[in-house]
Scaffold this active site. Structure first.
Site, mmCIF file in Angstrom:
data_model
loop_
_atom_site.group_PDB
_atom_site.id
_atom_site.type_symbol
_atom_site.label_atom_id
_atom_site.label_comp_id
_atom_site.label_asym_id
_atom_site.label_seq_id
_atom_site.Cartn_x
_atom_site.Cartn_y
_atom_site.Cartn_z
ATOM 1 N NE ARG A 114 -9.339 -1.451 -15.160
ATOM 2 C CZ ARG A 114 -9.492 -1.350 -13.849
ATOM 3 N NH1 ARG A 114 -8.796 -2.115 -13.052
ATOM 4 N NH2 ARG A 114 -10.330 -0.470 -13.323
ATOM 5 C CG ASN A 172 -16.238 -0.955 -4.410
ATOM 6 O OD1 ASN A 172 -16.991 -1.410 -5.263
ATOM 7 N ND2 ASN A 172 -15.810 -1.669 -3.368
ATOM 8 C CG LEU A 184 -10.702 -9.690 -1.751
ATOM 9 C CD1 LEU A 184 -9.473 -9.581 -0.854
ATOM 10 C CD2 LEU A 184 -11.954 -9.372 -0.936
ATOM 11 C CG HIS A 185 -9.533 -6.456 -8.995
ATOM 12 N ND1 HIS A 185 -9.860 -5.131 -8.999
ATOM 13 C CD2 HIS A 185 -8.677 -6.618 -10.052
ATOM 14 C CE1 HIS A 185 -9.236 -4.521 -10.003
ATOM 15 N NE2 HIS A 185 -8.517 -5.407 -10.671
ATOM 16 N N GLY A 229 -18.866 -4.448 -2.571
ATOM 17 C CA GLY A 229 -19.142 -3.143 -3.186
ATOM 18 C C GLY A 229 -18.791 -1.975 -2.280
ATOM 19 C CE1 TYR A 230 -21.536 1.318 0.663
ATOM 20 C CE2 TYR A 230 -22.202 -0.749 -0.364
ATOM 21 C CZ TYR A 230 -22.456 0.573 -0.046
ATOM 22 O OH TYR A 230 -23.628 1.156 -0.442
ATOM 23 N NE ARG A 237 -4.090 -1.607 0.563
ATOM 24 C CZ ARG A 237 -3.985 -2.929 0.404
ATOM 25 N NH1 ARG A 237 -2.864 -3.437 -0.052
ATOM 26 N NH2 ARG A 237 -4.986 -3.723 0.670
ATOM 27 C CG HIS A 260 -9.360 2.905 -10.535
ATOM 28 N ND1 HIS A 260 -9.535 2.450 -9.249
ATOM 29 C CD2 HIS A 260 -10.030 4.091 -10.588
ATOM 30 C CE1 HIS A 260 -10.282 3.310 -8.568
ATOM 31 N NE2 HIS A 260 -10.586 4.311 -9.363
ATOM 32 C CG HIS A 270 -10.887 1.561 -3.632
ATOM 33 N ND1 HIS A 270 -9.614 2.009 -3.866
ATOM 34 C CD2 HIS A 270 -11.337 1.030 -4.802
ATOM 35 C CE1 HIS A 270 -9.302 1.760 -5.126
ATOM 36 N NE2 HIS A 270 -10.322 1.170 -5.725
ATOM 37 N NE ARG A 295 -13.814 3.641 -10.547
ATOM 38 C CZ ARG A 295 -13.122 2.522 -10.365
ATOM 39 N NH1 ARG A 295 -12.613 1.885 -11.406
ATOM 40 N NH2 ARG A 295 -12.930 2.019 -9.161
ATOM 41 C CG ASP A 343 -16.768 -3.799 -8.561
ATOM 42 O OD1 ASP A 343 -16.813 -3.662 -9.787
ATOM 43 O OD2 ASP A 343 -15.718 -4.027 -7.941
ATOM 44 C CB THR A 367 -13.657 -0.910 5.798
ATOM 45 O OG1 THR A 367 -13.255 -0.299 4.596
ATOM 46 C CG2 THR A 367 -14.974 -0.295 6.225
ATOM 47 C CB SER A 373 -6.999 -6.178 -13.684
ATOM 48 O OG SER A 373 -7.487 -4.903 -13.348
#
Ligand code: CMX
Length: 466
Positions: A431, A403, A297-298, A344-345, A44, A262, A347, A356, A405, A397, A268
């Site tokens: 992507r 996010n 997770l992606h 979906g939550y 990170r 991104h 990042h 987005r 998705d 988190t 990816s």
């Protein structure tokens, strides 16, 4: 005699203890130029990937060559035929041009480029045979990575490398492969959909098709057509109205432009860049990117979110009555207390609602058939107001906001793409654009093979004298 797994099991407690010790006692220490916590924590914040086209700010979200999503929506070209329609969205072709060159294309340039892609959209025969041979029970993302990888058969770059080319010429062959791959992605995605969910309507021995590649149309139209979602093709099995059909094409355009890039650290993008650094051709490189995108997770979160929303609707929505915020909150706590994540939550980089996500929600809000009548969409919208509070209280988190998705699947679902397993394939079409644009630049700049240094726990511990 102990077998391999039992022997491994015995070794676990000591290693886990050592990991915990290093994490909690040495995490803040500098180890070379990095903190120990960076090495243990998925790298990170470690600025170590060169990526030209987009930058992600934790509080602002993505910028493509300095432009925000809203700027891009204003400035990037639309389909010429629909340029004056307020509901028409920017073309992914235009986004790709911009990502690759840093320059905004003219309408004429995009018309030509769109035609060039459509001209190269058909799949070679061996790819039809290969995809037809796969079981329809194989996950669509696995099928996608197999198909992309197999196009290596035709790689101009791989052939040129085998012949022997100077480093300065590599990018031209990589460029040609990249264009060929981007052109063929709608047909790959369409064929996977038909083989998996429509018993191979596109198989060579079948007379039926859900739709077809139209050489006068853009990639989003052609993808929509192959999914059976366009009105004017010879077969219109799904029976969409003209408005819904045109809206669906614009949904694909928006989705594919927004998901294109991104920055370079996401799984990816980084996988594509890493594999490409070994001079594996663009097909092999992006196939690796697809395999990363297939992780829950992606990109696979898109599928998980929809399943979660459908289950929540079944459990909480009675007739036309939406649940209360309290009911949603209790539902979320049940999930968190059972040790699962809210899909979906969160990042790894963003610390605000993903712009987005907001752009996709705006797409729904602009259409009353979605915003007023679609219960799943209304649930996604309500959830986005309730979940951040719950996740903040849960306290784990670092980003309690939705996010990208969170909102996309529900829109596909609205128009009749109900096969949740398929959603991430559309992400895979999109992507490609950013990482493949960067791959061309990787070769122009002659970037070397990636080879970070790895260290073990003992080395870290020894460095600090224990
Ligand atoms: N629900 C519950 N817990 C969550 C959470 C969520 N949505 N998001 C993060 N957490 C938890 C993590 O699991 C982690 O717990 P542990 O310490 O027990 O392992 C803790 O909060 C800290 O995580 P973080 O630093 O905030 O987030 P990471 O950078 O480690 O992970 C992400 C980021 C996206 C993988 C994570 O937020 C997540 O799992 N979200 C749900 C899946 C999802 O929506 N993925 C799609 C991301 C977008 C994309 O790439 O397509």
């Amino acid at each position: 005699r102990k077998d391999l797994k039992s022997t491994l099991k015995e070794a676990i407690p000591e290693k886990v203890e050592s990991f915990k010790y290093v994490k909690s006692n040495l995490g803040d220490k500098s180890f070379g130029e990095l903190k120990v916590s960076t090495i243990l924590g998925g790298m990170r914040g470690n600025r170590s990937v060169l990526w030209e086209a987009s930058t992600l700010d934790p509080n602002e979200g993505i910028r493509f060559h300095g432009l925000t999503i809203k700027d891009c929506q204003k400035k990037l070209q639309k389909s010429q035929a629909e340029a004056d329609s307020p509901l028409s969205e920017m073309l992914p072709e235009s986004m790709f041009w911009f990502l690759l060159t840093g320059k905004l294309p003219s309408q004429e340039q995009i018309n030509d480029f769109t035609a060039q892609l459509a001209e190269n959209a058909e799949l070679p025969g061996y790819l039809h045979t290969l995809l037809d041979s796969l079981p329809s029970t194989l996950h669509p993302m696995t099928q996608m990575s197999i198909a992309i990888s197999a196009l290596n058969h035709d790689s101009l770059f791989a052939k040129a490398y085998e012949r022997g080319i100077p480093k300065t010429e590599m990018w031209e062959y990589v460029f040609d492969d990249v264009i060929n791959l981007v052109a063929k992605l709608p047909a790959i995605a369409g064929k996977i959909y038909q083989n998996t969910f429509y018993e191979g309507y596109m198989r060579s021995n079948s007379l039926q098709t859900l739709g077809e590649i139209n050489k006068k149309k853009d990639i989003s139209y052609n993808l929509a057509s192959l999914l059976g979602m366009t009105k004017n093709d010879s077969v219109n099995l799904k029976g969409l109205s003209e408005t819904d059909s045109s809206d669906f094409v614009n949904l694909i355009r928006l989705y594919c432009a927004l998901h294109a890039d991104h920055e370079g650290g996401n799984v990816s993008a980084h996988a594509t860049h890493l594999v490409g650094s070994a001079l594996s051709d663009p097909y092999l490189s992006y196939s690796a990117g697809i395999q990363g995108l297939a992780g829950p997770l992606h990109g696979l979160a898109a599928q998980e979110v929809l399943r979660f929303i459908v289950a929540m609707k079944e459990s909480l929505v009675k007739g036309s009555e939406m649940p209360s915020d309290e009911q949603i909150s209790t539902y979320l706590w049940d999930i968190l207390n059972s040790g699962r994540v809210i899909p979906g939550y969160g990042h790894a980089v963003l610390r605000r609602p993903d712009p987005r996500f907001e752009a996709m929600v705006d797409f729904g809000l602009a259409r009353p058939s979605i915003s007023k009548s679609d219960v799943h969409f209304k649930l996604v919208h309500q959830l986005s107001k309730v979940a951040p509070g719950v996740l903040k209280e849960h306290g784990k988190t670092q980003n309690p906001y939705p996010n990208v998705d969170s909102s996309s699947g529900v829109l596909f679902y609205h128009y009749g793409i109900t096969e949740t397993m398929y959603f991430t394939v559309i992400f895979g079409v999109s992507r490609a654009l950013g990482p493949l644009a960067q791959l061309v630049w990787d070769r122009i700049l002659g970037l070397p093979i990636e080879r970070p240094k790895s260290v073990n726990l003992q080395t870290i511990t020894n460095a600090f004298g224990k």
